[in-house]
Write a protein that holds these residues in place. Structure first.
Motif, mmCIF file in Angstrom:
data_model
loop_
_atom_site.group_PDB
_atom_site.id
_atom_site.type_symbol
_atom_site.label_atom_id
_atom_site.label_comp_id
_atom_site.label_asym_id
_atom_site.label_seq_id
_atom_site.Cartn_x
_atom_site.Cartn_y
_atom_site.Cartn_z
ATOM 1 N N PHE A 174 -26.954 15.850 -8.007
ATOM 2 C CA PHE A 174 -25.998 14.847 -7.530
ATOM 3 C C PHE A 174 -24.785 14.779 -8.459
ATOM 4 N N ALA A 175 -25.071 14.826 -9.771
ATOM 5 C CA ALA A 175 -23.988 14.684 -10.757
ATOM 6 C C ALA A 175 -22.948 15.804 -10.625
ATOM 7 N N VAL A 176 -23.415 17.054 -10.484
ATOM 8 C CA VAL A 176 -22.457 18.178 -10.427
ATOM 9 C C VAL A 176 -21.588 18.099 -9.172
ATOM 10 N N ARG A 177 -22.028 17.370 -8.162
ATOM 11 C CA ARG A 177 -21.232 17.213 -6.936
ATOM 12 C C ARG A 177 -20.440 15.896 -6.929
ATOM 13 N N GLY A 178 -20.455 15.204 -8.061
ATOM 14 C CA GLY A 178 -19.694 13.955 -8.160
ATOM 15 C C GLY A 178 -20.233 12.837 -7.277
ATOM 16 N N ILE A 179 -21.525 12.924 -6.933
ATOM 17 C CA ILE A 179 -22.127 11.873 -6.087
ATOM 18 C C ILE A 179 -22.668 10.766 -6.990
ATOM 19 N N PRO A 181 -20.345 8.046 -12.264
ATOM 20 C CA PRO A 181 -21.161 9.171 -11.800
ATOM 21 C C PRO A 181 -21.618 10.002 -12.995
ATOM 22 N N GLY A 182 -22.847 10.372 -13.002
ATOM 23 C CA GLY A 182 -23.318 11.283 -14.028
ATOM 24 C C GLY A 182 -23.672 10.657 -15.366
ATOM 25 N N ALA A 183 -23.461 9.346 -15.538
ATOM 26 C CA ALA A 183 -23.712 8.730 -16.850
ATOM 27 C C ALA A 183 -25.186 8.838 -17.232
ATOM 28 N N LEU A 184 -26.056 8.426 -16.303
ATOM 29 C CA LEU A 184 -27.490 8.492 -16.568
ATOM 30 C C LEU A 184 -27.927 9.946 -16.752
#
Lengths: 280, 280
Positions: free
Chosen positions: A217-222, B207-210
């Motif tokens: 999810f993170a790599v897709r900016g979700i 996004p992506g923090a966790l």
């Protein structure tokens, strides 16, 4: 007219949430959350259900998460309901000693209850506690519930806004046994941030497993808006993860993320995509 | 002799867990979890506390997570306590209609209670429910609690092992107001997998923090055994994360991971490192 099931007696916060989403619904109060799910899923006596998943102070409602795992219904919407508790008593009540309410409502008013030296007594339901002290004509007892409950049962409001923290909201989900029509979802994509999707998955207990999934999810900016873990109940200390994220299952990036996590999970269930609610 | 506080009446599962960790302790039953923490942290009437954090069926005990956020005590150990519920009544009781217990114990015996057509009534405590039906000589009511509770109050066991699922365990944490001495921790490092560390952190809602934080553990091969989120209570839908992982704060890789997550979090608290308990 839509028939909507909620947990509790008339005047419960669940009823207020249901009316917010379905202003003209025919409302069906149910004793337990299981009864609420059964009404729409098995007996067919309701078209929709409205159930609380999380409170901004007390956290997740564990039982609902367990029911979401089993249900075949889809999540089609969410509602935020402000929680503003009242101390409610019979007219002519005096020297209040005991206060009845749902354990979570008692917990939310802990400071007030201690200051007033009241003895907290757990009940099944906020509005149900009002009904009980009325029916039993209890004059040394009060209940904690909504203003609406006090009015419906024609009771006296001794105090209002007695919750310890004012930013007290409960998030409810709306579920339907029908397949999501996709109506109104045409804008997904460009307006992905207007939507949320809820999923459940489980992972094998290996280092980095959860990390690898969140990474898709993170790599897709979700943006993940919520992550919750619940025991699988089959094997102690193994968990199902409940994740809400921004976006719609019709979005390309969401579809890619869901495809990518499949080999990393032992189980994935998509509960549904729905329009984000205004937070008020 | 160590003085150990637990929540509930004599015979509670918390007492059994405390005796497992401190076989010769002087035990101090307390009414609420807040009272348990106060006994060691403020009044000094206890040297240690033993509190439940998670049940293998029902999940986390939310109130304890909130108290862990505030406490200045350190986690120095963990205990697994098998939960085996009994249906307990007064001698000579007949035609049991109501069953009293802690809401979690009632939930764990839901199938049994429904099959026997008993009306569940929530109480503050399992062993406290036994005490109450004894003191009030209630002959049409039973309580759900441990065998130990039945024996301590000299009551009749009508049925044993009535929980719906047999793999029912509660994990307790042991806390001390004293700084951890490090005694017995010399083996950390090579034997890192014999230890666990518990921390709390919060992240900004980006996004992506966790993902970035969990990654610092994943790249070092540190196994997360539990991740739990709880509302911050300050801002709705912002969370504190409670993470348990294998390893000791004296381990180099753990120290590196903790250093690396600092700039990615808005708050980090290390609750303590402790020896993993046998799961029995």
């Amino acid at each position: 007219m839509a028939r909507v099931a909620f947990q509790g007696e008339r005047g419960a916060y669940g009823e207020m949430a249901a009316l917010q989403y379905f202003p003209k619904a025919r409302l069906a109060p149910k004793k337990s959350f299981q009864d609420v799910f059964d009404a729409a899923e098995n007996s067919g006596s309701a078209d929709y259900v409205v159930v609380p998943v999380e409170n901004s102070i007390e956290g997740s409602v564990n039982e609902i998460y367990d029911l979401l795992l089993q249900t075949k219904m889809s999540v089609i919407g969410e509602v935020y309901q402000r929680v503003r508790h009242c101390l409610i008593a019979n007219k002519g009540a005096k020297k209040i000693k005991h206060v009845y309410s749902h354990p979570q409502a008692l917990a939310q008013c802990r400071g007030y209850v201690q200051k007033k030296k009241l003895e907290p007594v757990p009940a099944y339901d906020t509005a149900g506690a009002v009904k009980m002290i009325k029916e039993n004509k209890m004059i040394d007892s009060a209940a904690i519930a909504s203003r609406r409950a006090a009015e419906l049962y024609d009771m006296q409001i001794l105090d209002e806004g007695i919750e310890d923290r004012k930013n007290n909201y409960t998030r409810f989900l709306v579920l339907s046994p029908k397949k999501v029509s996709g109506k109104g979802d045409a804008k997904a994509g460009k307006y992905y941030h207007h939507y949320k999707t809820s999923i459940i998955f489980s992972v094998k207990h290996v280092p980095g497993a959860l990390f690898g999934i969140i990474g898709e999810f993170a790599v897709r900016g979700i943006n993940l808006t919520k992550i919750e873990s619940r025991p699988t109940k089959e094997t102690p200390w193994e968990y199902n993860f409940y994740v809400d994220f921004e976006g719609h299952v019709q979005d390309k990036s969401v579809q890619e993320a869901l495809r990518s996590i499949k080999p990393k999970t032992s189980y994935v269930k998509i509960l549904g995509s729905y329009r984000k609610a205004d937070f008020r």
